[in-house]
Design an enzyme around this catalytic site. Sequence first.
Site, PDB file in Angstrom:
ATOM      1  CD  GLU A 104      -3.149   0.723   0.361  1.00 20.23           C
ATOM      2  OE1 GLU A 104      -2.595   1.530  -0.408  1.00 20.23           O
ATOM      3  OE2 GLU A 104      -4.365   0.728   0.582  1.00 20.23           O
ATOM      4  CG  ASP A 108      -6.155   8.170   6.675  1.00 17.04           C
ATOM      5  OD1 ASP A 108      -6.336   8.284   7.889  1.00 17.04           O
ATOM      6  OD2 ASP A 108      -6.413   9.090   5.893  1.00 17.04           O
ATOM      7  CE  LYS A 136      -2.463  10.483   6.305  1.00 18.04           C
ATOM      8  NZ  LYS A 136      -3.626  11.142   5.643  1.00 18.04           N
ATOM      9  NE  ARG A 170      -2.787   8.583  -8.967  1.00 19.24           N
ATOM     10  CZ  ARG A 170      -3.396   8.129  -7.876  1.00 19.24           C
ATOM     11  NH1 ARG A 170      -2.690   7.713  -6.847  1.00 19.24           N
ATOM     12  NH2 ARG A 170      -4.712   8.094  -7.816  1.00 19.24           N
TER      13      ARG A 170
HETATM   14  P1  IMP Z   1      -7.882   4.277   4.577  1.00 22.37           P
HETATM   15  O1  IMP Z   1      -8.829   3.292   3.957  1.00 22.37           O
HETATM   16  O2  IMP Z   1      -8.601   5.328   5.369  1.00 22.37           O
HETATM   17  O3  IMP Z   1      -6.782   3.612   5.373  1.00 22.37           O
HETATM   18  O4  IMP Z   1      -7.238   5.111   3.410  1.00 22.37           O
HETATM   19  C1  IMP Z   1      -6.228   4.561   2.634  1.00 22.37           C
HETATM   20  C2  IMP Z   1      -6.225   5.153   1.245  1.00 22.37           C
HETATM   21  O5  IMP Z   1      -6.601   6.529   1.256  1.00 22.37           O
HETATM   22  C3  IMP Z   1      -4.820   5.110   0.698  1.00 22.37           C
HETATM   23  O6  IMP Z   1      -4.596   3.943  -0.051  1.00 22.37           O
HETATM   24  C4  IMP Z   1      -4.767   6.358  -0.162  1.00 22.37           C
HETATM   25  O7  IMP Z   1      -5.223   6.053  -1.458  1.00 22.37           O
HETATM   26  C5  IMP Z   1      -5.719   7.303   0.491  1.00 22.37           C
HETATM   27  N1  IMP Z   1      -5.013   8.260   1.383  1.00 22.37           N
HETATM   28  C6  IMP Z   1      -5.027   8.281   2.735  1.00 22.37           C
HETATM   29  N2  IMP Z   1      -4.283   9.282   3.239  1.00 22.37           N
HETATM   30  C7  IMP Z   1      -3.772   9.932   2.164  1.00 22.37           C
HETATM   31  C8  IMP Z   1      -2.892  11.075   2.022  1.00 22.37           C
HETATM   32  O8  IMP Z   1      -2.417  11.710   2.985  1.00 22.37           O
HETATM   33  N3  IMP Z   1      -2.603  11.429   0.731  1.00 22.37           N
HETATM   34  C9  IMP Z   1      -3.080  10.768  -0.350  1.00 22.37           C
HETATM   35  N4  IMP Z   1      -3.892   9.698  -0.263  1.00 22.37           N
HETATM   36  C10 IMP Z   1      -4.239   9.287   0.987  1.00 22.37           C
HETATM   37 MG    MG Z   2      -4.319   3.950  -2.172  1.00 23.60          MG
END
Ligand code: IMP
Ligand code: MG
Length: 180
Positions: A104, A108, A136, A170
Amino acid sequence: MKERVKLHDKSFKPMISAAEIAQGVAKVAGGLNEKFAGKEAPIIMGVLNGAFIFLSDVVRSLDFRCEVSFIKIASYEGTESSGAVRELIGISSDITGRDIVIVEDIVDSGKSIEYLCQTLREAGARSVTICTLFLKPAAYVGCEKIDFAAFEIGNEFIVGYGLDYDQYGRELADVYVVEE
Ligand code: IMP
Ligand code: MG
């Protein structure tokens, strides 16, 4: 490194250089090399789109045999997680009994990683190892163990090295953080 990057309506400033990222990549690859030495070839499963650069750097530092595959999901809209994960490209090969390494860009809330782990286990994966470039910790509410994380950051929004703000940024070689 650029002094400022403007993407859509937001401005970003330098945070982590390409050289520092390379050290993080080496750390994650080193962990995987230790874990998979002498084991059956795992499938390195990149999560599109964000992980395409990280995965291509990590696999070139691996010294064990592996397969490479991708899965595509989306959960983010703008700079916030939508909370709902959509699968855009599914698992394309038989993974029954296989060891999977999820790659990944960033973990987050953990919604995406939980969804992926569940999907891969339901499809018959024997084991799932998670590696991510960024984590995070203060936002993560998932139950899955994050095996390898190159960098832990705060709850700030970052772009570059594969990570985007509404599809932009990107291609940046370094990582930048949003300016409030
Ligand atoms: P989660 O499902 O909340 O853990 O989010 C994960 C996904 O959100 C990652 O694979 C990213 O695509 C996107 N994401 C989360 N934080 C960021 C960030 O700070 N910048 C860019 N994309 C993020
Ligand atoms: Mg992603």
